[in-house]
Design a protein around this motif. Structure first.
Motif, short mmCIF file in Angstrom:
data_model
loop_
_atom_site.label_atom_id
_atom_site.label_comp_id
_atom_site.label_asym_id
_atom_site.label_seq_id
_atom_site.Cartn_x
_atom_site.Cartn_y
_atom_site.Cartn_z
N VAL A 137 0.86 -1.18 0.00
CA VAL A 137 0.00 0.00 0.00
C VAL A 137 0.90 1.23 0.00
N ALA A 138 0.61 2.17 -0.89
CA ALA A 138 1.43 3.39 -0.97
C ALA A 138 0.54 4.58 -1.29
N ASN A 139 1.04 5.74 -0.93
CA ASN A 139 0.32 6.99 -1.20
C ASN A 139 0.61 7.53 -2.60
N GLU A 140 1.47 6.87 -3.35
CA GLU A 140 1.79 7.29 -4.71
C GLU A 140 2.05 6.05 -5.55
N ASN A 141 1.97 6.17 -6.85
CA ASN A 141 2.16 5.05 -7.76
C ASN A 141 3.66 4.79 -7.91
N LEU A 142 4.20 4.01 -7.00
CA LEU A 142 5.63 3.73 -6.95
C LEU A 142 6.01 2.59 -7.87
N THR A 143 7.26 2.59 -8.25
CA THR A 143 7.86 1.44 -8.92
C THR A 143 8.75 0.76 -7.88
N VAL A 144 8.53 -0.50 -7.66
CA VAL A 144 9.31 -1.25 -6.68
C VAL A 144 10.22 -2.23 -7.41
N LEU A 145 11.33 -2.54 -6.78
CA LEU A 145 12.27 -3.51 -7.31
C LEU A 145 12.11 -4.79 -6.51
N LEU A 146 12.00 -5.90 -7.18
CA LEU A 146 11.82 -7.19 -6.55
C LEU A 146 12.99 -8.08 -6.89
N ASP A 147 13.60 -8.66 -5.88
CA ASP A 147 14.72 -9.58 -6.06
C ASP A 147 14.40 -10.84 -5.27
N LEU A 148 14.23 -11.95 -5.95
CA LEU A 148 13.90 -13.24 -5.32
C LEU A 148 15.07 -14.20 -5.49
N ARG A 149 15.57 -14.70 -4.37
CA ARG A 149 16.70 -15.64 -4.42
C ARG A 149 16.43 -16.81 -3.48
N GLU A 150 17.10 -17.92 -3.80
CA GLU A 150 17.06 -19.08 -2.92
C GLU A 150 18.08 -18.88 -1.80
N VAL A 151 17.71 -19.26 -0.58
CA VAL A 151 18.58 -19.04 0.57
C VAL A 151 19.87 -19.84 0.47
N ASP A 152 19.77 -21.10 0.13
CA ASP A 152 20.94 -21.98 0.13
C ASP A 152 21.96 -21.63 -0.95
N SER A 153 21.49 -21.47 -2.17
CA SER A 153 22.42 -21.29 -3.28
C SER A 153 22.66 -19.83 -3.65
N GLY A 154 21.75 -18.94 -3.30
CA GLY A 154 21.88 -17.55 -3.69
C GLY A 154 21.47 -17.29 -5.13
N LYS A 155 21.01 -18.34 -5.83
CA LYS A 155 20.57 -18.19 -7.21
C LYS A 155 19.16 -17.59 -7.23
N TYR A 156 18.79 -17.07 -8.40
CA TYR A 156 17.45 -16.54 -8.55
C TYR A 156 16.41 -17.65 -8.35
N TYR A 157 15.35 -17.32 -7.66
CA TYR A 157 14.25 -18.27 -7.46
C TYR A 157 13.54 -18.46 -8.79
N ASP A 158 13.36 -19.72 -9.22
CA ASP A 158 12.77 -19.98 -10.53
C ASP A 158 11.33 -20.50 -10.46
N GLY A 159 10.72 -20.46 -9.28
CA GLY A 159 9.32 -20.88 -9.16
C GLY A 159 8.37 -19.78 -9.60
N LEU A 160 7.08 -20.08 -9.52
CA LEU A 160 6.07 -19.13 -9.95
C LEU A 160 5.79 -18.10 -8.86
N VAL A 161 5.82 -16.85 -9.24
CA VAL A 161 5.51 -15.72 -8.37
C VAL A 161 4.48 -14.89 -9.11
N TYR A 162 3.51 -14.35 -8.37
CA TYR A 162 2.41 -13.62 -8.98
C TYR A 162 2.40 -12.17 -8.51
N PHE A 163 1.87 -11.29 -9.38
CA PHE A 163 1.75 -9.88 -9.05
C PHE A 163 0.40 -9.40 -9.55
N LEU A 164 -0.35 -8.77 -8.66
CA LEU A 164 -1.67 -8.24 -9.00
C LEU A 164 -1.68 -6.75 -8.71
N ASN A 165 -1.83 -5.93 -9.75
CA ASN A 165 -1.79 -4.49 -9.57
C ASN A 165 -2.92 -3.77 -10.30
N ASP A 166 -4.11 -4.39 -10.33
CA ASP A 166 -5.24 -3.75 -11.00
C ASP A 166 -6.23 -3.14 -10.02
#
Length: 146
Positions: free
Chosen positions: A61-90
């Motif tokens: 929730v924000a008071n302005e239309n912000l652009t956010v940066l999302l970084d998803l990584r696996e804890v053990d390997s530090g690699k990018y998480y390759d599973g399904l992630v969803y975003f709803l912004n309508d």
């Protein structure tokens, strides 16, 4: 009356003070202020693609239309998480309409119309977006906003 020497000194001081070179140095510092942004997480039902898996939906929730940066990584390997992630912004809570976010670093905008909050019709006090993560261990999600 003013003495001629005092008058010349006065004019010289006036000229020197009004013209000159100003030099500055940029200073960088970090100031942490509450920016009207809040993140709340809720476990709300199954994954749209896999009904056996629960999803954690993070409300942004924000008071302005912000652009956010999302970084998803696996804890053990530090690699990018390759599973399904969803975003709803309508502006709704219809999680079945959420879009799949690809892996790696992502730039996400809170409202998909791409306008400032003061230009939106109907007028809104705040904007809501949802990030859906699978309820599994081993994922580090970093959400940064300006």
């Amino acid at each position: 009356m003013i003495d001629k020497r005092h008058f010349i000194l006065f004019v010289l001081i006036l000229l020197l003070s009004s013209s000159g070179t100003v030099m500055g140095q940029f200073v960088s510092f970090r100031l942490e202020l509450p920016a009207g942004v809040s993140f709340k997480s809720k476990v709300i039902g199954p994954n749209p693609e896999n009904p056996d898996q629960q999803m954690i939906w993070i409300e942004m929730v924000a008071n302005e239309n912000l652009t956010v940066l999302l970084d998803l990584r696996e804890v053990d390997s530090g690699k990018y998480y390759d599973g399904l992630v969803y975003f709803l912004n309508d502006g709704t809570v219809n999680f079945a309409q959420a879009e799949i976010v690809s892996q790696g670093n992502q730039t996400l905008q809170l409202d998909n119309r791409g306008m400032l909050i003061r230009n939106l019709e109907p007028l809104a006090n705040s904007l809501h977006a949802w990030l859906g993560l699978p309820a599994t261990k081993g994922i580090v999600a970093k959400i940064e906003y300006p």
